[in-house]
Scaffold this motif. Structure first.
Motif, PDB file in Angstrom:
ATOM      1  N   LEU A  68       6.983   4.675   3.591  1.00 60.29           N
ATOM      2  CA  LEU A  68       7.895   4.363   4.695  1.00 60.29           C
ATOM      3  C   LEU A  68       9.196   3.762   4.188  1.00 60.29           C
ATOM      4  O   LEU A  68      10.284   4.146   4.627  1.00 60.29           O
ATOM      5  CB  LEU A  68       7.228   3.387   5.671  1.00 60.29           C
ATOM      6  N   LEU A  69       9.088   2.834   3.264  1.00 58.90           N
ATOM      7  CA  LEU A  69      10.280   2.185   2.733  1.00 58.90           C
ATOM      8  C   LEU A  69      11.141   3.173   1.943  1.00 58.90           C
ATOM      9  O   LEU A  69      12.366   3.203   2.091  1.00 58.90           O
ATOM     10  CB  LEU A  69       9.883   0.999   1.854  1.00 58.90           C
ATOM     11  N   SER A  70      10.506   4.005   1.142  1.00 60.62           N
ATOM     12  CA  SER A  70      11.245   4.995   0.352  1.00 60.62           C
ATOM     13  C   SER A  70      11.922   6.036   1.237  1.00 60.62           C
ATOM     14  O   SER A  70      13.077   6.407   1.005  1.00 60.62           O
ATOM     15  CB  SER A  70      10.309   5.703  -0.623  1.00 60.62           C
ATOM     16  N   LEU A  71      11.208   6.491   2.253  1.00 57.71           N
ATOM     17  CA  LEU A  71      11.779   7.492   3.146  1.00 57.71           C
ATOM     18  C   LEU A  71      12.953   6.924   3.942  1.00 57.71           C
ATOM     19  O   LEU A  71      13.968   7.601   4.123  1.00 57.71           O
ATOM     20  CB  LEU A  71      10.714   8.020   4.094  1.00 57.71           C
ATOM     21  N   SER A  72      12.833   5.676   4.373  1.00 55.07           N
ATOM     22  CA  SER A  72      13.952   5.083   5.109  1.00 55.07           C
ATOM     23  C   SER A  72      15.165   4.894   4.204  1.00 55.07           C
ATOM     24  O   SER A  72      16.302   5.111   4.638  1.00 55.07           O
ATOM     25  CB  SER A  72      13.534   3.763   5.754  1.00 55.07           C
ATOM     26  N   ALA A  73      14.947   4.528   2.946  1.00 52.54           N
ATOM     27  CA  ALA A  73      16.070   4.397   2.017  1.00 52.54           C
ATOM     28  C   ALA A  73      16.721   5.752   1.758  1.00 52.54           C
ATOM     29  O   ALA A  73      17.953   5.862   1.714  1.00 52.54           O
ATOM     30  CB  ALA A  73      15.589   3.779   0.702  1.00 52.54           C
ATOM     31  N   ALA A  74      15.913   6.780   1.623  1.00 52.14           N
ATOM     32  CA  ALA A  74      16.460   8.123   1.416  1.00 52.14           C
ATOM     33  C   ALA A  74      17.254   8.584   2.631  1.00 52.14           C
ATOM     34  O   ALA A  74      18.320   9.198   2.492  1.00 52.14           O
ATOM     35  CB  ALA A  74      15.332   9.103   1.120  1.00 52.14           C
TER      36      ALA A  74
ATOM     37  N   ALA B 162      15.991   6.288  10.327  1.00 54.07           N
ATOM     38  CA  ALA B 162      15.799   5.368   9.209  1.00 54.07           C
ATOM     39  C   ALA B 162      15.481   3.968   9.726  1.00 54.07           C
ATOM     40  O   ALA B 162      14.601   3.275   9.193  1.00 54.07           O
ATOM     41  CB  ALA B 162      17.040   5.337   8.322  1.00 54.07           C
ATOM     42  N   MET B 163      16.174   3.537  10.784  1.00 58.41           N
ATOM     43  CA  MET B 163      15.904   2.220  11.362  1.00 58.41           C
ATOM     44  C   MET B 163      14.509   2.159  11.965  1.00 58.41           C
ATOM     45  O   MET B 163      13.816   1.147  11.835  1.00 58.41           O
ATOM     46  CB  MET B 163      16.961   1.885  12.423  1.00 58.41           C
ATOM     47  N   ALA B 164      14.087   3.238  12.617  1.00 56.49           N
ATOM     48  CA  ALA B 164      12.737   3.273  13.188  1.00 56.49           C
ATOM     49  C   ALA B 164      11.687   3.138  12.092  1.00 56.49           C
ATOM     50  O   ALA B 164      10.692   2.414  12.258  1.00 56.49           O
ATOM     51  CB  ALA B 164      12.540   4.571  13.962  1.00 56.49           C
ATOM     52  N   LEU B 165      11.900   3.801  10.971  1.00 59.32           N
ATOM     53  CA  LEU B 165      10.958   3.684   9.854  1.00 59.32           C
ATOM     54  C   LEU B 165      10.951   2.276   9.272  1.00 59.32           C
ATOM     55  O   LEU B 165       9.902   1.752   8.894  1.00 59.32           O
ATOM     56  CB  LEU B 165      11.284   4.714   8.772  1.00 59.32           C
ATOM     57  N   LEU B 166      12.124   1.642   9.210  1.00 58.53           N
ATOM     58  CA  LEU B 166      12.189   0.264   8.722  1.00 58.53           C
ATOM     59  C   LEU B 166      11.459  -0.689   9.656  1.00 58.53           C
ATOM     60  O   LEU B 166      10.756  -1.606   9.207  1.00 58.53           O
ATOM     61  CB  LEU B 166      13.642  -0.182   8.547  1.00 58.53           C
TER      62      LEU B 166
ATOM     63  N   ARG C 209       4.049  -3.112  10.068  1.00 56.52           N
ATOM     64  CA  ARG C 209       2.844  -3.004   9.249  1.00 56.52           C
ATOM     65  C   ARG C 209       2.706  -4.189   8.299  1.00 56.52           C
ATOM     66  O   ARG C 209       1.614  -4.699   8.083  1.00 56.52           O
ATOM     67  CB  ARG C 209       2.856  -1.695   8.458  1.00 56.52           C
ATOM     68  N   LYS C 210       3.815  -4.633   7.728  1.00 55.42           N
ATOM     69  CA  LYS C 210       3.794  -5.750   6.798  1.00 55.42           C
ATOM     70  C   LYS C 210       3.401  -7.042   7.519  1.00 55.42           C
ATOM     71  O   LYS C 210       2.609  -7.838   6.993  1.00 55.42           O
ATOM     72  CB  LYS C 210       5.170  -5.898   6.144  1.00 55.42           C
ATOM     73  N   ASN C 211       3.939  -7.259   8.717  1.00 58.25           N
ATOM     74  CA  ASN C 211       3.581  -8.448   9.484  1.00 58.25           C
ATOM     75  C   ASN C 211       2.118  -8.427   9.912  1.00 58.25           C
ATOM     76  O   ASN C 211       1.457  -9.465   9.889  1.00 58.25           O
ATOM     77  CB  ASN C 211       4.479  -8.591  10.715  1.00 58.25           C
TER      78      ASN C 211
ATOM     79  N   LYS D 241       0.831  -1.192   0.000  1.00 55.58           N
ATOM     80  CA  LYS D 241       0.000   0.000   0.000  1.00 55.58           C
ATOM     81  C   LYS D 241       0.875   1.255   0.000  1.00 55.58           C
ATOM     82  O   LYS D 241       2.080   1.191   0.244  1.00 55.58           O
ATOM     83  CB  LYS D 241      -0.915  -0.012   1.216  1.00 55.58           C
ATOM     84  N   LEU D 242       0.244   2.376  -0.268  1.00 53.69           N
ATOM     85  CA  LEU D 242       0.968   3.643  -0.365  1.00 53.69           C
ATOM     86  C   LEU D 242       1.731   4.006   0.912  1.00 53.69           C
ATOM     87  O   LEU D 242       2.909   4.391   0.825  1.00 53.69           O
ATOM     88  CB  LEU D 242       0.008   4.771  -0.761  1.00 53.69           C
ATOM     89  N   PRO D 243       1.138   3.889   2.108  1.00 50.49           N
ATOM     90  CA  PRO D 243       1.925   4.215   3.310  1.00 50.49           C
ATOM     91  C   PRO D 243       3.160   3.322   3.473  1.00 50.49           C
ATOM     92  O   PRO D 243       4.220   3.801   3.896  1.00 50.49           O
ATOM     93  CB  PRO D 243       0.946   3.991   4.462  1.00 50.49           C
TER      94      PRO D 243
END
Length: 73
Positions: free
Chosen positions: A8-14, A38-42, A48-50, A2-4
């Motif tokens: 989250l994944l894109s922002l943590s990579a950035a 970045a780790m907190a976002l990951l 969320r995925k789990n 999903k978009l959120p």
């Protein structure tokens, strides 16, 4: 995904890229908060995925029970 989750994944990579740049230019101590964020976002992304996986498994189990109860009648 999903978009959120995608955000989250894109922002943590950035943030990892920004943190790497800060490490090269300013040192590890000044880039530490960026890496931790970045780790907190990951971690939030994985949480969320789990949760989504658990919910979809529960829905599948309920559907299987309904099908089995229909077949037994």
């Amino acid at each position: 995904m999903k978009l959120p989750d995608f955000l989250l994944l894109s922002l943590s990579a950035a943030l990892v890229i920004i943190g790497t740049h800060l490490t090269i230019t300013s040192g590890l101590i000044s880039s530490y908060p960026v890496f931790m964020f970045a780790m907190a976002l990951l971690f939030w992304f994985r949480y969320r995925k789990n949760e989504a996986t658990i919910k979809s498994d529960e829905v599948k189990q309920v559907q299987v029970k309904k099908v089995k109860s229909r077949k037994s009648k």
